[in-house]
Design an enzyme around this catalytic site. Structure first.
Site, PDB file in Angstrom:
ATOM      1  N   ASP A 108       0.865  -1.177   0.000  1.00  0.00           N
ATOM      2  CA  ASP A 108       0.000   0.000   0.000  1.00  0.00           C
ATOM      3  C   ASP A 108       0.905   1.232   0.000  1.00  0.00           C
ATOM      4  OD1 ASP A 108      -2.342   1.663   0.460  1.00  0.00           O
ATOM      5  OD2 ASP A 108      -1.586   1.851   2.506  1.00  0.00           O
ATOM      6  N   ASP A 139      -1.809  -0.766   6.188  1.00  0.00           N
ATOM      7  CA  ASP A 139      -1.864  -0.209   7.544  1.00  0.00           C
ATOM      8  C   ASP A 139      -2.829  -0.947   8.455  1.00  0.00           C
ATOM      9  OD1 ASP A 139      -4.375   0.627   6.764  1.00  0.00           O
ATOM     10  OD2 ASP A 139      -3.824   2.723   6.523  1.00  0.00           O
TER      11      ASP A 139
END
Length: 727
Positions: A418, A612
């Site tokens: 990401d 995350d």
């Protein structure tokens, strides 16, 4: 259904067959959803429907198959002390017995040593060893056979009993022969007990890291209640309590700083060596060390909800789970002992009735086969490496949710990253201030911009204010936010406007703007009294460690991709900066899981997703190995297979490298365990006897040497696993 998870400490297991027996019986209980019994950790991890099954039912079942259970309130018996005591009792009786027997056999003692009373003396010297030091093996063998299986205890009990009772029969009736083998029975038990002692010591070290984590838990806390500071037990602290932490003290609970400033050493939980600066508003983690100033914190999590408690629980669950590779050893262990017993009996018959050896020589070969076979090494090969590997990960701030994740990580072909918060910091930061009007200085432009933005709640405005925190800012007047364009305010009686408003600019300024935008930076105009005076560039900056992290992943032979909801130009600029060759941009959170699924089909291999742990939860769940990077939030630990306590992307390669090292160790252990039995069992059977050029100790292996080899095999497997601690 009300699902519950518990971990139960078990005593009395001696090999993998014991853990398999317990596991098989627990699975029969109605309401039991999942159960793993870890021989090395001596624990059972159970997941069950608490509306149907009770914890007491599980304990009763374990006890009914012949094993002990240690309650939470009872201290687990120290196996090292127990084995140590029995070993030395064995030595006290076995050493003089062995010297007496050998001296008599070699004719060193004269005629008196041939008297019948000497055999009786040897019998009485053997009894404490056979039936006290070796009693565990009889109990274990009985419990194992009672439950329709056969474990290591069966082999030891059979081997030593054959030698002991044959010798007793010789004493009572000389027709059975002339020679007694009491010293052989005692020697086998004492040597195996030495192996168990060394094994217990080594196994205790495999759990040293988790014990170290548990030792970090504070026992008391200094709490302010009703204006009075008092020292109370940690169990009495509740959420909302104000806790005082002085320099040099450990933080007793998770909390938020409400007063004070200090550096906190978080290395024991995150693996990060440098202290972290903490001030008002910052979160702190229990068990970390306050290095300098006095901190006043408000408790936000206590007891089982603290980060440390969850980490300990996560590591224990991972250590208690079974890696897929363990199933091979379990299958072998299930029929290993019965096969060895058949081989031992066959050895006796072939040498006695087939080849024509005398009975006691053939019997000694049978005993040798029984005691040299080692199912323990097979049982310890995988779980000891898993225990050390997961504990080492915890020391480095890498938390594996289960042993399957630890195993899968070494097979990875693709790592998907990401962007925001993973490759980048996740916080917009001012990167450039360009002066357009030479009548203004860079710092003056920043002061006007930050003063105007003090009334804004936009992330870009907050970034400007934060960047200018060292300046004396003015209070803005007549602040107005213009949707889609920016803000306007009066600062020091001058009109200041920030945003994307169209203003006249030179070709040089336009070129600077284009260059900044090509670097994935957002460019904001700042005008004063309707005159463009400067440009401020803001970007989500790349973490300093990201480029190195990507390089390390490439060195491991992995494909590295970036998956982001950001636009293609911005994503490609970030990817180019850190060395990522392929970008999937413009993907919304609900579409990330689908992209991971496509990659799994495209690369036909194991795919990891690194995010995350919150916005990326669906993608983390879809990936073969979900890796949450950040501060170990609840959602990260729940969704991801691996949680990285640090925000450093380099720990991804550390986690993969640890997985590779652990799997390499497991394969070495299994190779040794299988190889040991494949090579030495035939030698014990006497296949080398015809080769006269070989030493007699190999042609006709003594049971005592076989016992020593058996003990060494288990210890060597555990010691090999412990090497992971030093990587």
């Amino acid at each position: 259904m009300s699902e519950k998870k518990i971990t139960i400490a078990i005593t009395g297991m001696t090999c993998a067959n014991c853990s398999n027996t317990i596991e098989r019986n627990l699975k029969k209980l109605k309401g039991m959803a999942q159960v793993n019994v870890n021989f090395a950790a001596e624990k059972a991890s159970c997941q069950f429907d608490s509306t149907i099954l009770k914890q007491t039912d599980i304990i009763k079942k374990i006890e009914s198959v012949g094993f002990g259970v240690v309650s939470d309130k009872t201290e687990k018996p120290n196996q090292v002390i127990n084995q140590y005591r029995k070993f030395w009792i064995g030595v006290i009786f076995t050493l003089p017995l062995f010297l007496l027997s050998m001296s008599r056999d070699f004719g060193f003692l004269g005629e008196w040593a041939q008297g019948a009373w000497v055999n009786w003396l040897m019998l009485f010297m053997t009894l404490p060893v056979q039936f006290y030091v070796g009693w565990d093996y009889y109990v274990g063998a009985w419990n194992s056979l009672k439950n329709g299986s056969a474990n290591m205890d069966v082999l030891v009990a059979m081997g030593t009993s054959v030698a002991f009772f044959y010798s007793l029969a010789v004493m009572l009736n000389p027709v059975w022969g002339e020679h007694v083998y009491f010293e052989t029975a005692a020697l086998i038990i004492t040597i195996i007990k030495l192996g168990k002692l060394l094994e217990a010591k080594a196994k205790s070290k495999t759990g040293a890291a988790i014990k170290k984590l548990m030792g970090l838990q504070a026992k008391t806390a200094k709490v302010i209640r009703d204006g009075v500071e008092s020292n109370i037990p940690i169990e009495s602290v509740v959420v909302g309590d104000i806790v005082i932490v002085r320099p040099g003290e450990s933080l007793p609970v998770d909390g938020k700083v409400i007063d004070g400033e200090s550096s906190v050493d978080e290395s024991m939980l995150t693996g990060e060596s440098l202290p972290v600066h903490k001030q008002k508003g910052d979160s702190v983690i229990g068990a970390t060390l306050n290095k300098q100033g006095l901190l006043k914190i408000v408790a936000t999590k206590v007891g089982a909800e603290t980060a440390l408690a969850k980490i300990i629980n996560l590591v224990e669950e991972a250590q208690g789970s079974k890696a897929p590779i363990q199933h091979l050893a379990d299958k072998v262990a299930s029929f290993f002992v019965p096969v060895i017993i058949m081989i031992a009996v066959l050895t006796l018959l072939v040498w006695w009735l087939g080849i024509g050896e005398d009975f006691h020589t053939a019997m000694m070969r049978m005993v040798t086969v029984l005691v040299i076979a080692c199912p323990c090494a097979l049982g310890l090969a995988t779980p000891t490496a898993i225990m050390v590997g997961t504990a080492k990960g915890a020391e480095l701030g890498i938390l594996f949710k289960n042993s399957e994740a630890l195993e899968l990580a070494h097979k990875l072909k693709v790592v998907v990253l990401d962007k925001t918060g993973t490759v980048t910091t996740g916080e917009p930061t001012v990167t450039d201030i360009i002066v357009v009007d030479e009548g203004f200085k860079e710092e003056e432009i920043l002061r006007f911009a930050a003063s105007a933005e003090r009334g804004s709640e936009h992330p870009l405005g907050e970034a400007i204010v934060k960047f200018a925190k060292h300046l004396q800012l003015s209070e803005p007047q007549n602040f107005k936010a213009i949707s889609g364009h920016g803000i306007v305010a009066m600062v020091d009686n001058r009109q200041v406007a920030l945003g994307n408003q169209k203003l006249e600019e030179s070709k040089k300024v336009s070129k600077i703007r284009e260059d900044l935008q090509a670097q994935a930076k957002t460019v904001i105009n700042i005008s004063i009294d309707n005159q463009l005076v400067g440009l401020i560039a803001i970007a989500d900056t790349v973490k300093t460690s990201s480029k190195e992290a990507v390089e390390e992943l490439h060195k491991l032979g992995l494909q590295v991709l970036m998956l982001t909801g950001d636009n293609q130009a911005t994503a490609e600029a970030i990817a180019k900066e850190v060395g990522i060759e392929r970008v999937l941009a413009g993907v919304l959170p609900d579409g990330k899981a689908a992209e991971i699924k496509k990659l799994q089909a495209e690369y036909q291999g194991i795919v990891a997703m690194v995010g995350d742990g919150i916005n990326d939860a669906p993608a983390l769940a879809q990936a073969d190995v979900g890796i949450a990077i950040g501060t170990g939030t609840d959602i990260a630990m729940e969704t991801a297979d691996v949680t990285l306590m640090r925000g450093d992307l380099r720990t991804v390669s550390e986690a993969i490298a640890l997985s590779k090292a652990t799997m390499r160790t497991i394969k070495q252990n299994l190779f040794w365990a299988f190889g040991y039995n494949v090579v030495l069992v035939p030698i014990a059977m006497g296949v080398l006897y015809p080769f006269t050029a070989l030493p007699m100790m190999l042609r006709s292996l003594h049971p005592a040497l076989a016992a020593g080899a058996m003990a060494f095999s288990s210890v060597s497997v555990v010691m090999n696993s412990l090497r992971l601690r030093n990587r």
